[in-house]
Design a protein around this motif. Sequence first.
Motif, short mmCIF file in Angstrom:
data_model
loop_
_atom_site.label_atom_id
_atom_site.label_comp_id
_atom_site.label_asym_id
_atom_site.label_seq_id
_atom_site.Cartn_x
_atom_site.Cartn_y
_atom_site.Cartn_z
N GLN A 20 4.94 0.09 0.42
CA GLN A 20 3.57 0.23 0.91
C GLN A 20 2.76 -1.04 0.65
O GLN A 20 1.98 -1.48 1.50
CB GLN A 20 2.91 1.44 0.24
CG GLN A 20 3.47 2.77 0.70
CD GLN A 20 2.90 3.94 -0.07
OE1 GLN A 20 2.43 3.80 -1.20
NE2 GLN A 20 2.95 5.12 0.53
N ALA A 28 3.71 -3.63 3.17
CA ALA A 28 3.12 -3.35 4.47
C ALA A 28 1.63 -3.71 4.48
O ALA A 28 1.12 -4.29 5.45
CB ALA A 28 3.31 -1.87 4.82
N GLU A 29 0.93 -3.39 3.40
CA GLU A 29 -0.49 -3.69 3.32
C GLU A 29 -0.74 -5.20 3.29
O GLU A 29 -1.72 -5.69 3.85
CB GLU A 29 -1.09 -3.03 2.07
CG GLU A 29 -1.14 -1.52 2.15
CD GLU A 29 -1.53 -0.89 0.83
OE1 GLU A 29 -1.78 -1.64 -0.15
OE2 GLU A 29 -1.60 0.36 0.76
N GLN A 37 -0.91 -6.31 6.63
CA GLN A 37 -1.86 -5.51 7.41
C GLN A 37 -1.17 -4.64 8.46
O GLN A 37 -1.66 -4.49 9.59
CB GLN A 37 -2.90 -6.41 8.07
CG GLN A 37 -3.73 -7.22 7.05
CD GLN A 37 -4.80 -8.07 7.70
OE1 GLN A 37 -4.60 -8.62 8.78
NE2 GLN A 37 -5.95 -8.17 7.06
N LEU A 38 -0.03 -4.07 8.08
CA LEU A 38 0.66 -3.14 8.98
C LEU A 38 -0.03 -1.78 8.91
O LEU A 38 -0.57 -1.39 7.88
CB LEU A 38 2.13 -2.99 8.56
CG LEU A 38 2.99 -4.26 8.57
CD1 LEU A 38 4.41 -3.91 8.15
CD2 LEU A 38 2.99 -4.92 9.95
N THR A 39 0.00 -1.06 10.01
CA THR A 39 -0.53 0.30 10.01
C THR A 39 0.43 1.22 9.26
O THR A 39 1.57 0.83 8.96
CB THR A 39 -0.70 0.82 11.45
OG1 THR A 39 0.61 0.94 12.05
CG2 THR A 39 -1.55 -0.13 12.29
N ALA A 40 -0.01 2.42 8.95
CA ALA A 40 0.85 3.37 8.25
C ALA A 40 2.11 3.66 9.07
O ALA A 40 3.22 3.74 8.52
CB ALA A 40 0.08 4.68 7.98
N ALA A 41 1.94 3.79 10.38
CA ALA A 41 3.09 4.07 11.26
C ALA A 41 4.06 2.89 11.26
O ALA A 41 5.28 3.08 11.20
CB ALA A 41 2.61 4.37 12.68
N GLN A 42 3.52 1.68 11.31
CA GLN A 42 4.37 0.50 11.30
C GLN A 42 5.11 0.37 9.97
O GLN A 42 6.28 -0.01 9.92
CB GLN A 42 3.54 -0.76 11.57
CG GLN A 42 3.02 -0.85 12.99
CD GLN A 42 1.95 -1.91 13.16
OE1 GLN A 42 1.50 -2.53 12.19
NE2 GLN A 42 1.54 -2.13 14.40
N ARG A 78 6.05 2.81 8.05
CA ARG A 78 7.12 3.82 8.03
C ARG A 78 8.32 3.34 8.84
O ARG A 78 9.46 3.50 8.44
CB ARG A 78 6.59 5.14 8.61
CG ARG A 78 7.43 6.34 8.25
CD ARG A 78 7.18 6.71 6.79
NE ARG A 78 8.03 7.83 6.40
CZ ARG A 78 9.19 7.68 5.76
NH1 ARG A 78 9.63 6.48 5.47
NH2 ARG A 78 9.89 8.73 5.41
N HIS A 129 6.35 -0.68 17.99
CA HIS A 129 6.08 -0.83 16.56
C HIS A 129 6.90 -1.99 15.97
O HIS A 129 6.38 -2.79 15.20
CB HIS A 129 6.42 0.45 15.82
CG HIS A 129 5.39 1.53 15.95
ND1 HIS A 129 4.03 1.27 15.91
CD2 HIS A 129 5.51 2.87 16.10
CE1 HIS A 129 3.36 2.40 16.04
NE2 HIS A 129 4.24 3.39 16.15
#
Length: 216
Positions: free
Chosen positions: A147, A150-151, A154-159, A161, A189
């Motif tokens: 996580q 990903a942050e 700046q990836l979205t939550a869906a990206q 995953r 994605h």
Amino acid sequence: MMQTRILIIEDHVLVREAMALTLAQVGEGVHCQQASNATDALALLEADPDCDLLVVDLMLPEINGFSLLGVIAKRFPDVPALVVSALDDRESVQRAMKAGASGFVSKASPSNTLIEAVRTVLAGGVFTPEAATGGSDGGSRSRRASQAFAERFQLTAAQGRVLELVAQGKSNRDIAEFLGLSEGTVKVHVSAILRALGVTSRAQALLMMTRAGLRV
């Protein structure tokens, strides 16, 4: 000597063989059968419905582990299932338990956790990641690290995953089936993830994750 029959359902042969070696430590008389997919597993169960325990991966080809758990619950309700998966987030754990699993172990867990979980389920109990270490197991740490990665980009939550599943070597088709998305959506994605990471291939993305200390 009473024999304990365990069926390992896992599509990666090296993982299956490693599990079989670990499960031999559960006790004397343990005999492991192996299946690489749900179809073969169900055929083995039809031939031997008195199996004592199923060890099930979630990311199986053709029919995923969640769907297989539902089939097993209906056709073989007396056979308990223990999920062993790299998909160890809370949502996946809850979904697996709701589908009929009697236990859940993260693939990031040490072998003694798997042995403890098998013994617990064979004894009629329920085993979850929280039962192992109060919710602070290696799987949870890995999830938090993913996580954070990903942050960082700046990836979205869906990206984020999708990236986790890409890191496990899953194809767009596998990811689409598991997440309930169209394959086209997954491709969008993946393209967005590669752009955000500043790379042009999945291999380069995995290399970045490895260098960042993530388990891939």
